[in-house]
Scaffold this motif. Structure first.
Motif, PDB file in Angstrom:
ATOM      1  N   GLU A  52       0.840  -1.133  -0.026  1.00  0.00           N
ATOM      2  CA  GLU A  52      -0.022  -0.038   0.010  1.00  0.00           C
ATOM      3  C   GLU A  52       0.865   1.380   0.051  1.00  0.00           C
ATOM      4  O   GLU A  52       0.479   2.209  -0.721  1.00  0.00           O
ATOM      5  N   SER A  53       1.985   1.362   0.660  1.00  0.00           N
ATOM      6  CA  SER A  53       2.964   2.647   0.861  1.00  0.00           C
ATOM      7  C   SER A  53       3.580   2.670  -0.604  1.00  0.00           C
ATOM      8  O   SER A  53       3.703   3.724  -1.044  1.00  0.00           O
ATOM      9  N   PHE A  54       3.887   1.446  -1.236  1.00  0.00           N
ATOM     10  CA  PHE A  54       4.406   1.621  -2.727  1.00  0.00           C
ATOM     11  C   PHE A  54       3.549   2.351  -3.721  1.00  0.00           C
ATOM     12  O   PHE A  54       3.687   3.121  -4.503  1.00  0.00           O
ATOM     13  N   LYS A  55       2.131   2.047  -3.678  1.00  0.00           N
ATOM     14  CA  LYS A  55       1.296   2.486  -4.220  1.00  0.00           C
ATOM     15  C   LYS A  55       0.971   3.862  -3.961  1.00  0.00           C
ATOM     16  O   LYS A  55       0.900   4.678  -4.902  1.00  0.00           O
ATOM     17  N   GLN A  56       0.766   4.183  -2.902  1.00  0.00           N
ATOM     18  CA  GLN A  56       0.475   5.675  -2.281  1.00  0.00           C
ATOM     19  C   GLN A  56       1.891   6.638  -2.829  1.00  0.00           C
ATOM     20  O   GLN A  56       1.678   7.780  -3.034  1.00  0.00           O
ATOM     21  N   LEU A  57       3.129   6.175  -2.609  1.00  0.00           N
ATOM     22  CA  LEU A  57       3.893   7.097  -2.655  1.00  0.00           C
ATOM     23  C   LEU A  57       4.737   7.004  -4.183  1.00  0.00           C
ATOM     24  O   LEU A  57       5.658   7.730  -4.558  1.00  0.00           O
ATOM     25  N   ASN A  58       4.115   6.104  -5.333  1.00  0.00           N
ATOM     26  CA  ASN A  58       4.752   6.101  -6.476  1.00  0.00           C
ATOM     27  C   ASN A  58       3.608   5.864  -7.490  1.00  0.00           C
ATOM     28  O   ASN A  58       3.491   4.911  -8.141  1.00  0.00           O
ATOM     29  N   PRO A  59       2.916   7.176  -7.394  1.00  0.00           N
ATOM     30  CA  PRO A  59       1.841   7.250  -8.537  1.00  0.00           C
ATOM     31  C   PRO A  59       2.401   6.963 -10.081  1.00  0.00           C
ATOM     32  O   PRO A  59       3.332   7.399 -10.217  1.00  0.00           O
ATOM     33  N   ILE A  94      31.481  -4.542   6.166  1.00  0.00           N
ATOM     34  CA  ILE A  94      30.666  -3.241   5.443  1.00  0.00           C
ATOM     35  C   ILE A  94      29.190  -3.537   6.099  1.00  0.00           C
ATOM     36  O   ILE A  94      28.410  -4.448   6.076  1.00  0.00           O
ATOM     37  N   THR A  95      28.788  -2.264   6.565  1.00  0.00           N
ATOM     38  CA  THR A  95      27.341  -2.030   6.891  1.00  0.00           C
ATOM     39  C   THR A  95      26.863  -0.968   5.820  1.00  0.00           C
ATOM     40  O   THR A  95      27.352   0.085   5.745  1.00  0.00           O
ATOM     41  N   THR A  96      25.684  -1.289   5.086  1.00  0.00           N
ATOM     42  CA  THR A  96      25.156  -0.251   4.158  1.00  0.00           C
ATOM     43  C   THR A  96      23.614  -0.197   4.391  1.00  0.00           C
ATOM     44  O   THR A  96      22.867  -1.090   4.986  1.00  0.00           O
ATOM     45  N   THR A  97      22.973   0.741   3.942  1.00  0.00           N
ATOM     46  CA  THR A  97      21.658   1.260   4.488  1.00  0.00           C
ATOM     47  C   THR A  97      20.923   2.155   3.574  1.00  0.00           C
ATOM     48  O   THR A  97      21.543   2.799   2.819  1.00  0.00           O
ATOM     49  N   LEU A  98      19.450   1.941   3.652  1.00  0.00           N
ATOM     50  CA  LEU A  98      18.522   2.929   3.069  1.00  0.00           C
ATOM     51  C   LEU A  98      17.869   3.852   4.223  1.00  0.00           C
ATOM     52  O   LEU A  98      17.078   4.429   4.040  1.00  0.00           O
ATOM     53  N   ASN A  99      18.235   3.242   5.401  1.00  0.00           N
ATOM     54  CA  ASN A  99      17.692   3.756   6.573  1.00  0.00           C
ATOM     55  C   ASN A  99      16.465   3.072   7.278  1.00  0.00           C
ATOM     56  O   ASN A  99      16.446   1.994   7.679  1.00  0.00           O
ATOM     57  N   GLY A 100      15.231   3.512   6.548  1.00  0.00           N
ATOM     58  CA  GLY A 100      13.984   2.633   6.994  1.00  0.00           C
ATOM     59  C   GLY A 100      13.980   1.743   6.122  1.00  0.00           C
ATOM     60  O   GLY A 100      14.509   1.404   5.258  1.00  0.00           O
ATOM     61  N   GLY A 101      12.886   0.578   6.519  1.00  0.00           N
ATOM     62  CA  GLY A 101      12.681  -0.495   5.377  1.00  0.00           C
ATOM     63  C   GLY A 101      12.399  -0.004   4.171  1.00  0.00           C
ATOM     64  O   GLY A 101      11.351   0.985   3.999  1.00  0.00           O
ATOM     65  N   PHE A 102      12.839  -0.484   3.218  1.00  0.00           N
ATOM     66  CA  PHE A 102      12.616   0.007   1.688  1.00  0.00           C
ATOM     67  C   PHE A 102      12.971   1.899   1.455  1.00  0.00           C
ATOM     68  O   PHE A 102      12.657   2.129   0.603  1.00  0.00           O
ATOM     69  N   GLY A 103      13.886   2.241   2.577  1.00  0.00           N
ATOM     70  CA  GLY A 103      14.008   3.722   2.533  1.00  0.00           C
ATOM     71  C   GLY A 103      12.838   4.177   2.733  1.00  0.00           C
ATOM     72  O   GLY A 103      11.927   4.224   3.568  1.00  0.00           O
ATOM     73  N   SER A 104      12.640   5.366   1.758  1.00  0.00           N
ATOM     74  CA  SER A 104      11.551   6.334   1.850  1.00  0.00           C
ATOM     75  C   SER A 104      10.433   5.526   1.132  1.00  0.00           C
ATOM     76  O   SER A 104       9.298   6.036   1.119  1.00  0.00           O
ATOM     77  N   LYS A 105      10.798   4.511   0.710  1.00  0.00           N
ATOM     78  CA  LYS A 105       9.752   3.614  -0.502  1.00  0.00           C
ATOM     79  C   LYS A 105       9.449   4.274  -1.704  1.00  0.00           C
ATOM     80  O   LYS A 105       8.414   3.749  -2.370  1.00  0.00           O
ATOM     81  N   ILE A 106      10.152   5.253  -1.981  1.00  0.00           N
ATOM     82  CA  ILE A 106      10.068   6.029  -3.369  1.00  0.00           C
ATOM     83  C   ILE A 106      11.109   5.483  -4.296  1.00  0.00           C
ATOM     84  O   ILE A 106      12.143   5.228  -3.971  1.00  0.00           O
ATOM     85  N   VAL A 107      10.600   4.912  -5.413  1.00  0.00           N
ATOM     86  CA  VAL A 107      11.400   4.216  -6.419  1.00  0.00           C
ATOM     87  C   VAL A 107      11.543   5.367  -7.701  1.00  0.00           C
ATOM     88  O   VAL A 107      10.618   6.054  -7.989  1.00  0.00           O
ATOM     89  N   VAL A 108      13.000   5.550  -8.092  1.00  0.00           N
ATOM     90  CA  VAL A 108      13.191   6.524  -9.148  1.00  0.00           C
ATOM     91  C   VAL A 108      12.901   6.105 -10.280  1.00  0.00           C
ATOM     92  O   VAL A 108      12.949   4.724 -10.819  1.00  0.00           O
ATOM     93  N   LYS A 109      11.737   6.788 -10.805  1.00  0.00           N
ATOM     94  CA  LYS A 109      11.056   6.365 -12.205  1.00  0.00           C
ATOM     95  C   LYS A 109      11.870   5.971 -13.064  1.00  0.00           C
ATOM     96  O   LYS A 109      12.827   6.892 -13.702  1.00  0.00           O
ATOM     97  N   GLY A 110      12.043   4.989 -14.024  1.00  0.00           N
ATOM     98  CA  GLY A 110      12.803   4.538 -15.007  1.00  0.00           C
ATOM     99  C   GLY A 110      14.108   3.887 -14.500  1.00  0.00           C
ATOM    100  O   GLY A 110      14.652   3.068 -15.461  1.00  0.00           O
ATOM    101  N   ALA A 111      14.390   4.248 -13.535  1.00  0.00           N
ATOM    102  CA  ALA A 111      15.910   3.461 -13.066  1.00  0.00           C
ATOM    103  C   ALA A 111      15.823   2.631 -11.960  1.00  0.00           C
ATOM    104  O   ALA A 111      16.731   1.514 -11.784  1.00  0.00           O
TER     105      ALA A 111
END
Length: 565
Positions: free
Chosen positions: A182-189, A390-407
């Protein structure tokens, strides 16, 4: 009479013992001789081992694993985030690489406050403004340029194959994707990344064609394949669509930084760990020194005296973190003062066995002169004995949950790791001050604690974990589990953990069974508030045994996997 058990019987006995100690049913720790990778997803572990088998070193494998995790672990693996690397060569001096994200040039200290000076809920978590300038790709390029052996394209190609052909998802990943749909839908129209008409099920293929194309740009053009050209244009277009701040200039100006490691000692062990803007290294060494004089081995794992000393040490160290830790390029971090044995000893002087010390009575120390849950960690050792943590992160789960369009890659929400307002906690409940305030180009404070341990000049352990504010305490307790409580590597990472971070004044435990009832009663009688808080960290670690074998510890709390040869 000497009792000789069959191998299968010994393995069963080990598994039963491990279950009794940790509460997790696990096989005995795997052993390998030539090299090992322990990370958060089985496909990515195998990618790393394949690179080692080809003749790549630990850094080559680390680069390949980083990109493979960006495909197979979208919750935390990334090209849109950042992290820290601790490297210990088999011969030569250790080094650390800071590829932490930076605040965009347009950022300012009040950017998440409303007209009344109050923090705007979720603005630093689930918006385009939540993203710092990514550092992961630059970090991998820098690490490879300095220490890599194999060709760059060889290291990126396995991730491209996983993205284009797809990989079978685990029950854990299926659950995460469904829970966040649901978050993916709302944050990535207008976008369909990670979405399908029916719920995800374990064993189904996750195919990411746009991500494959982005990785091809990185494979063919290196750093320029991400920070310039087509991908940079896609990222900045995404920013503009949601009033985000990252510009093409921010991307071009981003550079990771080689920093001198923080090195300390615990008894006969040499601890090599990450300097600021990680708070983890300093905090870890403070914690180890705080408990060093106490007979933890005699008291035992998760016994009341052990827990009390550890909690009181954690309380004081997290208080110091709130005031003194930040980006050393912007704030003079008093590293030497914080790590002076006399100072650390003085912090424990008002500790009483009779009762808990209220956090309200504990302030950051004084001296003369004065991170999500969904981070991920991987540990690697190669045939020559080079090691990478190595420790690496987006911070929260799936980061901001916003996906770069096309990338096809996820944006981080690392801006939440700054102190949006002095004294106001972030998503992990951590409270900060002016040392970690938002400034353009500044790196946000982190709890990530990638660490390597040696003894008498020989490699002993490679360790680290995700877990937001629990990272430091999870690494700390894993080290104690091995050194003080004689656990093997798998037991040490699987054992149940507890956590205290000064504020709120609570002892978090993973399950009701983390402490025995007797231990819990004794602590509560002394004024400790014990709260069941759920899983703490996902430690991935490697131990070098006395027989020079590599013993893996892959956290059973999720899909973490140890692989080697």
């Amino acid at each position: 009479m000497i009792l000789r058990l069959k191998t299968s019987t010994r393995l069963l006995f080990s598994a039963l013992l491990l279950t009794a100690v940790t509460g997790y049913g696990q096989q005995a720790a795997p052993l390998y001789h030539n090299g090992m990778v322990v990370c958060a997803y089985p496909d990515a572990s195998q990618v790393g081992v394949d690179i080692l088998k080809k003749g790549g070193n630990a850094v080559d494998a680390a680069v390949a694993v980083q990109f493979a995790l960006a495909v197979t672990l979208p919750e935390a693996g990334n090209i849109g985030g950042g992290g820290f690397m601790v490297f210990r060569p088999a011969k030569g001096l250790p080094n650390t690489l800071d590829f932490r994200e930076k605040a965009p040039a347009a950022a300012n200290k009040n950017m998440f406050l409303d007209a009344n000076g109050n923090v705007v809920p979720n603005m630093s978590i689930a918006t385009h403004q939540a993203s710092g300038v990514p550092g992961s790709v630059d970090g991998m390029v820098e690490a490879h340029n300095k220490y890599g052996k194999l060709k760059w394209a060889e290291l990126v190609q396995p991730a491209i194959n996983l993205a284009r052909s797809g990989f079978k998802i685990t029950p854990h990943l299926a659950s995460d994707l469904n829970r966040n749909a649901e978050s993916f839908k709302q944050l990535n129209p207008g976008k369909t990344y990670f979405l399908k008409d029916t719920p995800w099920e374990a064993g189904q293929l996750l195919i990411q064609e746009d991500l494959a194309k982005t990785l091809e740009q990185i494979r063919d053009k290196g750093r320029a394949g991400f920070y310039e050209g087509k991908v940079a244009a896609q990222l900045t277009a995404e920013m503009k669509s949601g009033n985000g701040m990252i510009t093409e200039s921010d991307l071009k100006n981003y550079h990771s930084v080689w920093r001198k490691p923080i090195i300390g000692r615990y008894k006969d062990y040499k601890i090599i760990t990450m300097p600021p803007p990680s708070s983890g290294g300093i905090a870890l060494l403070q914690l180890l020194h705080s408990v060093e004089k106490y007979p933890l081995h005699r008291w035992g794992y998760n016994q009341d005296s052990t827990v009390q000393v550890v909690v009181e040490a954690e309380r004081r160290v997290y208080a110091d973190r709130s005031k003194y830790l930040g980006d050393p390029d912007f704030f003079k971090v008093p590293v030497d003062s914080l790590l002076k044995p006399e100072y650390i000893t003085s912090r424990m002087q008002n500790f009483s066995w009779d009762k808990a010390t209220p956090s309200s009575d504990i302030k950051p120390g004084t001296f003369a002169g004065y991170e999500s849950d969904q981070t991920t960690h991987y540990s690697i050792v190669d045939k020559e004995g080079n090691s990478v943590s190595i420790t690496t992160t987006l911070n929260g789960g799936f980061g901001s949950k916003i996906v770069v369009k096309g990338a096809g890659f996820l944006l981080n929400n690392e801006m939440d790791d700054f102190s949006a307002k002095v004294g106001v906690p972030n998503m992990f409940g951590l409270t900060g001050g002016t040392a970690n305030s938002i400034q353009p180009g500044k790196r946000m404070l982190s709890s990530m604690t990638p660490t390597i341990i040696e003894k008498d000049g020989k490699l002993v352990m490679v360790v680290g974990t995700p877990g937001g504010s629990t990272i430091i305490t999870s690494v700390f307790q894993t080290i104690l589990n091995v050194i003080e409580f004689n656990q093997d590597m798998q037991q040490a990472v699987a054992s149940k953990r507890f956590h205290h971070q000064w504020l709120p004044d609570e002892v978090y435990i993973e399950t009701a069974g983390t402490f025995t009832e007797a231990v819990k009663d004794k602590l509560q009688q002394k004024g400790y508030k014990v709260i069941v808080h759920g899983p703490s960290g996902r430690v991935d670690a490697i131990l070098v045994t006395k027989g020079s074998m590599l013993q893996g510890g892959a956290d059973p709390r999720a899909d973490d996997t140890a692989a080697g040869w």
